[in-house]
Scaffold this active site. Structure first.
Site, mmCIF file in Angstrom:
data_model
loop_
_atom_site.group_PDB
_atom_site.id
_atom_site.type_symbol
_atom_site.label_atom_id
_atom_site.label_comp_id
_atom_site.label_asym_id
_atom_site.label_seq_id
_atom_site.Cartn_x
_atom_site.Cartn_y
_atom_site.Cartn_z
ATOM 1 N N ARG A 54 0.804 -1.198 0.075
ATOM 2 C CA ARG A 54 0.148 0.149 0.072
ATOM 3 C C ARG A 54 0.984 1.209 0.111
ATOM 4 N NH1 ARG A 54 -1.319 1.779 4.714
ATOM 5 N NH2 ARG A 54 -2.041 -0.449 5.689
ATOM 6 N N TYR A 106 -18.075 16.776 -13.907
ATOM 7 C CA TYR A 106 -18.634 15.291 -13.707
ATOM 8 C C TYR A 106 -19.439 14.995 -12.839
ATOM 9 C CZ TYR A 106 -18.592 10.313 -13.277
ATOM 10 O OH TYR A 106 -18.860 9.097 -12.811
ATOM 11 N N ASP A 179 -9.155 19.291 -12.584
ATOM 12 C CA ASP A 179 -9.306 18.149 -13.192
ATOM 13 C C ASP A 179 -9.035 18.130 -14.578
ATOM 14 O OD1 ASP A 179 -10.442 15.858 -14.408
ATOM 15 O OD2 ASP A 179 -12.107 15.556 -13.173
ATOM 16 N N LYS A 204 -9.611 7.302 -18.350
ATOM 17 C CA LYS A 204 -9.809 7.978 -19.702
ATOM 18 C C LYS A 204 -8.586 7.750 -20.651
ATOM 19 C CE LYS A 204 -13.847 8.220 -17.719
ATOM 20 N NZ LYS A 204 -13.761 8.545 -16.266
HETATM 21 O O1 P1T Z 1 -14.804 6.843 -13.144
HETATM 22 P P1 P1T Z 1 -13.341 7.528 -12.540
HETATM 23 O O2 P1T Z 1 -12.111 6.954 -12.830
HETATM 24 O O3 P1T Z 1 -13.531 7.131 -10.901
HETATM 25 O O4 P1T Z 1 -13.115 9.013 -12.662
HETATM 26 C C1 P1T Z 1 -14.260 9.981 -12.218
HETATM 27 C C2 P1T Z 1 -14.152 11.076 -13.042
HETATM 28 C C3 P1T Z 1 -13.455 12.284 -12.733
HETATM 29 N N1 P1T Z 1 -13.359 13.349 -13.384
HETATM 30 C C4 P1T Z 1 -13.813 13.551 -14.816
HETATM 31 C C5 P1T Z 1 -13.838 14.574 -15.354
HETATM 32 C C6 P1T Z 1 -14.471 12.359 -15.251
HETATM 33 O O5 P1T Z 1 -15.022 12.319 -16.375
HETATM 34 C C7 P1T Z 1 -14.626 11.288 -14.481
HETATM 35 C C8 P1T Z 1 -15.490 10.044 -14.719
HETATM 36 N N2 P1T Z 1 -16.427 10.368 -15.857
HETATM 37 C C9 P1T Z 1 -16.915 9.320 -16.506
HETATM 38 C C10 P1T Z 1 -17.243 8.177 -16.047
HETATM 39 C C11 P1T Z 1 -17.710 9.917 -17.739
HETATM 40 O O6 P1T Z 1 -18.569 9.167 -18.493
HETATM 41 O O7 P1T Z 1 -17.947 11.144 -17.985
#
Ligand code: P1T
Length: 389
Positions: A54, A106, A179, A204
């Site tokens: 961890r 988001y 972000d 992403k």
């Molecule tokens: O899904 P995750 O890896 O936990 O990420 C969250 C997140 C944070 N910031 C942005 C700008 C994001 O687009 C996302 C996740 N977004 C999607 C799953 C979506 O389809 O928009």
């Protein structure tokens, strides 16, 4: 570890080499996958600097060094998801602290702030971050400790002026958190514009192949890095080494993928903007985008995400049913093209009035343009739009 200074090496070179030196034991050219939870110690208090996974994992350390270099930050920290990354960043603060955040972001981030963090005494003001006046009016001197934004935003593709926000934040002794998921470090480096913390859903563009869930936070300065290192270990939301290994593999092609995402997206955005069935096309690369000039200043490319307004929910449904290459799915940033209906999929937790004020209507669809042959993608969009007549 070799130092890959951004003033000496370009982005694509650093994406392949930074943090990814050949391994010392065997010379393995690819960073090995250390799939272990713990490490043998020679005697009590005697070890090689690795005690428990961890806290320390060489594969994760390599990925963290890679992404810190690409974002031109001081240090990187990997998390089990983008949301775990956001969570770690806001837990830098304490009950009673105030965060000014973007109204357009988001849905999951809004949900974390609204439904979880408020219960622990953090306070939030949700504002239009494209307006300096709105941000200034929301700041409570002495209490506001963080400005939190996405740029471009999900899903309306709005930009915030990151230099302006950094100046405002620092004037009030607050941190600017960006972000950077939609732009990726290839097209935007918020730390070079004054941000203190950058984060990503690595699920992403960084992961890039729709085969992992992960997150990452990059600290601009050593003092923030120390606090994040403590939270990462204390709260423990680390990714497994395999996710880190996949990110290391993927980031090597980030530059070439982003160029192709953007080249395809520009053509599709132009096509949609001129199509009679499309009421509005939101893409920072279009001259009609209200912040096209800002996009040219603070980004080195416009990315691969587009939102289009189709007028009615029926048309949005028909469009998502008609496309053949664009898969209807949440998420974005993978090599394959996706289509998403934000209201029912990614932004359901944002209250309806707020969604409508922002333009996140029932008839908005979001396109994550992949790197397939552009002729095939265009034909697909064309036939799906034609089917709406
Ligand atoms: O899904 P995750 O890896 O936990 O990420 C969250 C997140 C944070 N910031 C942005 C700008 C994001 O687009 C996302 C996740 N977004 C999607 C799953 C979506 O389809 O928009």
């Amino acid at each position: 570890m070799t130092s890959y200074n951004p003033s000496e090496f370009g982005f694509a070179t650093r994406a392949i080499h930074a943090g990814q030196d050949p391994e010392e034991l065997t010379g393995a050219v690819t960073v090995p996958l250390y799939q272990t939870s713990t490490y043998a110690q020679e005697a009590i208090g005697q070890h090689k600097g690795f005690e428990y996974a961890r806290t320390q994992n060489p594969t994760r350390f390599a990925w963290e060094a890679s992404i810190a270099n690409l974002e031109q930050g001081n240090a990187g920290f990997a998390f089990g998801s983008g949301m775990a990354a956001v969570n770690a960043v806001v837990t830098l603060l304490s009950a009673g602290d105030h965060i000014v955040c973007a109204e357009d972001m988001y849905g999951g981030t809004f949900r974390l702030f609204d439904k979880v963090m408020k219960r622990f005494g953090l306070e939030f003001s949700v504002v239009d971050m494209t307006s300096k006046e709105a941000v200034e009016a929301a700041i409570i001197p002495g209490k506001t400790k963080m400005l939190y934004t996405e740029s471009p935003t999900n899903p309306m593709m709005k930009l915030t002026d990151l230099k302006m926000l950094a100046e405002l934040a620092h004037h009030h002794h607050a941190l600017l958190v960006v972000d950077n998921t939609f732009a990726s470090p290839y097209f935007q480096k918020p730390i070079t514009l004054g941000a203190d913390i950058v984060l990503h859903s690595a699920t992403k563009y960084l992961g890039g192949h729709s085969d992992l869930v992960s997150g990452v936070v990059i600290a601009a300065h050593e003092n923030i890095a120390q606090e994040l290192r403590f939270i990462q270990n204390a709260a423990g939301a680390v990714p497994g080494p395999f996710e880190c290994w996949l990110c290391l593999r993927s980031v090597k092609t980030l530059a070439i993928r982003m160029n192709q995402h953007e080249a395809n997206a520009k053509i599709i955005a132009d096509y949609c903007e001129n199509h009679p069935m499309v009421i509005a096309t939101h893409y920072p690369g279009l001259q009609s985008h209200p912040q096209h000039e800002l996009a040219k200043e603070q980004m080195s490319g416009f990315g691969g995400m587009i939102s289009i307004e189709l007028g009615t929910l029926e048309k949005a449904k028909a469009f998502t049913n008609a496309v053949r290459l664009f898969t209807l799915a949440e998420s974005l940033g993978g090599v394959e093209s996706l289509v998403c209906h934000p209201v029912s999929m990614t932004h359901g937790s944002i209250p309806k009035e707020q969604r409508e004020k922002l333009g996140i209507t029932d008839s908005l669809v979001r396109l994550s343009v992949g790197i397939e042959n552009i002729d095939d993608l265009l034909k697909d969009i064309a036939q799906a739009l034609e089917s709406l007549h």
